[in-house]
Enzyme design. Structure first.
Site, PDB file in Angstrom:
ATOM      1  N   SER A 186      19.818  -6.081   3.473  1.00 39.14           N
ATOM      2  CA  SER A 186      19.860  -7.391   2.827  1.00 39.14           C
ATOM      3  C   SER A 186      20.788  -7.359   1.602  1.00 39.14           C
ATOM      4  O   SER A 186      21.963  -7.060   1.739  1.00 39.14           O
ATOM      5  CB  SER A 186      18.442  -7.841   2.481  1.00 39.14           C
ATOM      6  OG  SER A 186      18.419  -9.175   2.057  1.00 39.14           O
ATOM      7  N   ASP A 232      18.246 -13.993  12.450  1.00 39.34           N
ATOM      8  CA  ASP A 232      18.200 -13.916  10.987  1.00 39.34           C
ATOM      9  C   ASP A 232      18.366 -15.313  10.385  1.00 39.34           C
ATOM     10  O   ASP A 232      19.416 -15.947  10.531  1.00 39.34           O
ATOM     11  CB  ASP A 232      19.315 -12.991  10.489  1.00 39.34           C
ATOM     12  CG  ASP A 232      19.145 -12.587   9.028  1.00 39.34           C
ATOM     13  OD1 ASP A 232      18.475 -13.313   8.272  1.00 39.34           O
ATOM     14  OD2 ASP A 232      19.703 -11.533   8.650  1.00 39.34           O
ATOM     15  N   HIS A 264      15.840 -10.860  10.098  1.00 46.67           N
ATOM     16  CA  HIS A 264      16.365 -10.280   8.869  1.00 46.67           C
ATOM     17  C   HIS A 264      15.603  -9.018   8.480  1.00 46.67           C
ATOM     18  O   HIS A 264      16.174  -8.091   7.884  1.00 46.67           O
ATOM     19  CB  HIS A 264      16.273 -11.310   7.739  1.00 46.67           C
ATOM     20  CG  HIS A 264      16.906 -10.873   6.466  1.00 46.67           C
ATOM     21  ND1 HIS A 264      18.268 -10.732   6.302  1.00 46.67           N
ATOM     22  CD2 HIS A 264      16.350 -10.534   5.255  1.00 46.67           C
ATOM     23  CE1 HIS A 264      18.539 -10.329   5.075  1.00 46.67           C
ATOM     24  NE2 HIS A 264      17.397 -10.209   4.425  1.00 46.67           N
TER      25      HIS A 264
END
Length: 317
Positions: A186, A232, A264
């Protein structure tokens, strides 16, 4: 959105069959035995000299010849130890855990620093520590200064962690400081791009479902494998992973793997596809181990776990 993969050309050699010349003399059994012994000796010497030459060509090769099973396994050939690095003992990042091969018989190893994502701690990427270390790397999973740090800060912290690892850590003698890489999830993935941009000497970068406000990365010269996820919604591939990949220099060894039926948060749990191709990328570019090229070229095809794969083949680095 599906994109056609660029597949590297296969190269096939041809072999011929030896034929006995007409009228060649018949050999008695004793002669044949002596000839066979001589041939075996020559083959043995050739094989040994070939192995020696290969080892001399790549002194960084570590571990046995890889197979699909060996790089998909939850643990590789090396036993792993770990040591905790406390927050007060470091500068520029939040401490973490170092995972490393227990044996010193093979000499030094390449090393990777791994950052968690926004609001995450090192526990969210801890599975990567022993999994990568057991394949022959020193791995530093870090905590960040705060859980809210942005990608540019996380990039600096990854580099600070590598500096700590190679200069003052208790395992610094096990690390080859010329063979380093970064990973992150991330905002940590965005941070790995920032780190590669700031330190071109890095040998590999692997952003995992990365997030960053900067969408363009033409400055990067580090071989980079980006993992996206088709589901995601936090860092959608159309606005993050895909433009990150497409703006890397076309001459760079680069790849984009979009995970199928993934989100994600997929990289924060043990994942065989991430491990398989992540290990192959790190081995290929940190260790210059061409034995792992077979898993990257020809380009992997879409399947149950891969929605799409793009990249350049064969690799130039």
């Amino acid at each position: 959105m599906q994109h056609p993969a660029r597949v590297g050309a296969d190269r096939h050699g041809s072999t011929g069959s030896p034929h006995r010349r007409p009228g060649s003399p018949h050999r008695r059994p004793g002669q044949l035995a002596r000839v066979a012994t001589a041939i075996a000796a020559v083959v043995g010497l050739t094989t040994l000299s070939g192995l020696g030459a290969h080892a001399a060509d790549n002194p960084y090769e570590r571990g046995p010849a890889p197979t699909d099973a060996s790089i998909e396994a939850s643990r590789g050939p090396y036993a792993v130890s770990q040591t905790t690095v406390s927050r007060p003992a470091v500068t520029g990042f939040g401490g973490g855990t170092i995972y490393y091969p227990t044996s010193t018989a093979d000499g030094t190893f390449g090393a990777i620093a791994v950052s968690p994502g926004y609001t995450g701690t090192q526990s969210s990427i801890a599975w990567l520590g022993p999994r990568l270390a057991s394949q022959g790397f020193v791995v530093f999973t870090i905590d960040t200064l705060t859980t809210l740090d942005q990608p540019d800060s996380r990039g600096r912290q990854l580099l600070a962690a590598l500096d700590h690892l190679t200069q003052v850590s208790s395992v610094r003698s096990r690390v080859d400081s010329s063979r380093l890489g970064v990973m992150g999830h991330s905002m940590g993935g965005g941070g790995s791009l920032e780190a590669a941009k700031s330190r071109p000497s890095l040998r590999a970068a692997i952003p995992l479902t990365p997030w960053n406000v900067d969408k363009s990365w033409p400055e990067i010269s580090t071989p980079t494998l980006i993992f996206g996820a088709d589901g995601d919604t936090i860092a959608p591939v159309a606005t993050h992973a895909e433009p990150f990949y497409s703006t890397l220099p076309s001459s760079l060894d680069r790849a984009y793997l979009e995970l199928n039926n993934a989100t994600h948060l997929t990289p924060i749990s043990s994942n065989t596809t991430i491990a398989k191709y992540g290990i192959s990328w790190l081995k290929r570019f940190i260790d210059n181990d061409v034995r792992y090229e077979q898993f990257l070229c020809p380009l992997p095809r879409p399947g149950l776990t891969i929605d799409e794969y793009r990249g350049n083949c064969p690799h130039a680095s």
